[in-house]
Design an enzyme around this catalytic site. Structure first.
Site, PDB file in Angstrom:
ATOM      1  N   ASP A 120      40.916 -14.774   5.010  1.00  0.00           N
ATOM      2  CA  ASP A 120      40.406 -14.441   3.682  1.00  0.00           C
ATOM      3  C   ASP A 120      39.081 -15.182   3.507  1.00  0.00           C
ATOM      4  OD1 ASP A 120      39.806 -14.224   0.972  1.00  0.00           O
ATOM      5  OD2 ASP A 120      41.921 -14.054   0.419  1.00  0.00           O
ATOM      6  N   TYR A 178      32.541 -10.428  -5.790  1.00  0.00           N
ATOM      7  CA  TYR A 178      32.018 -10.847  -7.108  1.00  0.00           C
ATOM      8  C   TYR A 178      31.751 -12.348  -7.169  1.00  0.00           C
ATOM      9  CZ  TYR A 178      37.067 -11.504  -7.610  1.00  0.00           C
ATOM     10  OH  TYR A 178      38.375 -11.850  -7.389  1.00  0.00           O
ATOM     11  N   LYS A 179      32.025 -13.063  -6.063  1.00  0.00           N
ATOM     12  CA  LYS A 179      31.753 -14.505  -6.027  1.00  0.00           C
ATOM     13  C   LYS A 179      30.320 -14.704  -5.526  1.00  0.00           C
ATOM     14  CE  LYS A 179      36.639 -15.477  -5.947  1.00  0.00           C
ATOM     15  NZ  LYS A 179      37.881 -15.639  -5.179  1.00  0.00           N
ATOM     16  N   ARG A 188      36.211 -28.087 -10.831  1.00  0.00           N
ATOM     17  CA  ARG A 188      35.656 -27.515  -9.613  1.00  0.00           C
ATOM     18  C   ARG A 188      34.209 -27.128  -9.871  1.00  0.00           C
ATOM     19  NH1 ARG A 188      38.057 -22.018  -7.124  1.00  0.00           N
ATOM     20  NH2 ARG A 188      36.807 -21.230  -8.850  1.00  0.00           N
ATOM     21  N   PHE A 233      45.266 -19.302  -1.833  1.00  0.00           N
ATOM     22  CA  PHE A 233      45.069 -18.680  -3.144  1.00  0.00           C
ATOM     23  C   PHE A 233      46.360 -17.940  -3.550  1.00  0.00           C
ATOM     24  CE2 PHE A 233      43.312 -15.522  -6.080  1.00  0.00           C
ATOM     25  CZ  PHE A 233      42.425 -16.294  -6.812  1.00  0.00           C
TER      26      PHE A 233
END
Ligand SMILES: *Cc1c(COP(=O)(O)O)cnc(C)c1O
Length: 408
Positions: A211, A236-237, A383, A122
């Site tokens: 991560d 928040y995912k 995605r 990321f």
């Protein structure tokens, strides 16, 4: 099985009704970027404003607010991370926690000068590493996921989508201080072999930071049993904490007293309200805090952590695999000209898939306008994120059909 039959047979299907439903969304396929709120969170947030913030006012800090980052962290550790109490804390953003943990790990072993990370990681992870390397006179050793020689591997095509143990082994030297990798790759969905890679890194005398942003709450981990040193991730995912909800850090118990993070703030000290001279870090995981804990940001994620505890992370993983399997089968059938950029073997992927095809960049805004919401990941990827408790099999089919027959 049809999507409808899958939904009827789905023992977790009823949980979908626990999430706030919005009428203009036909298929939400981006719960890996921003999870839907639980209905319980709508109430919890309102109650917090009136009953706690509004009524307890400053007295709230004397009650449970101050210890909330650790109590919620312990719960997350218990239900989803395989982490015993006292090793997880909520604070800051993932970006800031990456900075704090990576800096601490590098200072821990100052004669070692290399940080290993992969090019497909990321962006924020790469940028933080590049910044620290410049700041501290270290160097980066890059892994080109899927591109370097696959020595030691058996030529498995799924290896093309992420970092393999053989690639990590090839990057390690006696100068390696730290290896920074994602458990689930944000674009391909590749699921890294955490125990195998962690063991290799330890054999080389280095530390590892995982991560977990794209795996927490959906792929079980056993951080303690695997001997992981450091981990961080978003809430928040799949944890449905809401936009900007704080991240979490895991620091293995034995390392806590040895690591010193660089942002020395008053709330990471032993006695913040004495407001004394000089920084004396608190004992344990609290020393990784810096400023005032984000209490309002930790409300919604408490509901999701409770729900994960109730349902069980293994059952969630099982549905996640069934959803990604369904999405791959439907795209094979309906989108034969799209390329699947995600491992086909279920045990090698997380909870999202990426399909690549020319024209997807123009298509995604049209899908959004129809209430079909996947994500676009350049240069040509759609995605599809599948948050198991809030997504149905029918929703997956709706999404794939909308890609197949745009505007119809
Ligand atoms: C989403 C994500 C982040 C986001 O970091 P923030 O500081 O919350 O913006 C970081 N790393 C990975 C791997 C992610 O998937």
């Amino acid at each position: 099985m049809t999507s409808f039959e899958h939904d009827v047979a789905d023992s977790l299907g009823a949980h979908r009704a626990l999430f706030f439903q919005s009428n203009d969304v036909a298929a939400y396929l981006d719960g890996n970027s921003l999870g839907r709120p639980l209905g319980a969170s709508v109430e919890r947030i309102a109650r917090f404003v009136t009953e706690q913030w509004g009524s307890r006012l400053i007295r709230g800090w004397d009650e449970q607010w101050l210890s909330l980052p650790e109590t919620v962290g312990d719960e997350l550790g218990r239900v989803a991370l395989g982490a015993a109490a006292g090793q997880v804390i909520f604070a800051d953003s993932t970006t800031v926690l990456l900075y704090k943990l990576i800096r601490a790990a590098c200072e821990f072993n100052p004669e070692r000068t290399e940080i290993v990370i992969d090019r497909a990681n990321f962006p924020t992870d790469r940028y933080v590493v590049e910044g620290i390397v410049a700041e501290r006179g270290l160097s980066v050793v890059w892994i080109d996921a899927g591109k370097t020689e696959r020595d030691g591997s058996d030529g498995d095509p799924d290896d093309a989508f992420g970092v393999t143990p053989a690639q990590v082994q090839a990057a390690l030297t006696d100068r390696t201080a730290l290896v920074v990798l994602s458990h689930v790759a944000f674009r391909s969905g590749f699921l890294a072999d955490v125990p195998a890679i962690t063991a290799l890194v330890h054999d080389a005398g280095a530390l590892v930071l995982w991560d977990l942003s794209h795996s927490v709450g959906v792929v079980p981990t056993e951080l303690d049993a695997w001997g992981v040193d450091l981990a961080t991730g978003c809430s928040y995912k799949y944890l449905c904490g809401g936009p900007g909800a704080p991240a979490f850090a895991y620091v293995r118990l034995e390392l806590q007293a040895q690591l010193r993070q660089p942002i020395q703030g008053w709330l990471g000290t032993r006695a913040p309200f004495e407001m004394g001279q000089g920084y004396t870090p608190a004992d344990g995981i609290r020393s990784f805090a810096s400023g005032t804990p984000p209490i309002t940001g930790m409300l919604a994620l408490q509901d999701m952590i409770a729900l994960i505890g109730e349902v069980g992370i293994m059952a969630i993983r099982e549905k996640s695999v069934a959803l990604t399997e369904h999405a791959i089968a439907l795209s094979d059938e309906l989108l034969p000209d799209a390329v699947l950029s995600t491992p086909r073997a279920a045990h090698r992927r997380g909870s999202h898939i990426t399909l690549d095809r020319e024209g997807f960049a123009e298509l995604v805004p049209k899908l959004w306008a129809q209430g079909v919401i996947p994500d676009f990941r350049g240069p040509t990827g759609i995605r599809i994120g599948l948050s198991p408790l809030s997504t149905s099999f029918t929703e997956v089919e709706l999404g794939i059909l909308a890609i197949r027959y745009p505007g119809e």
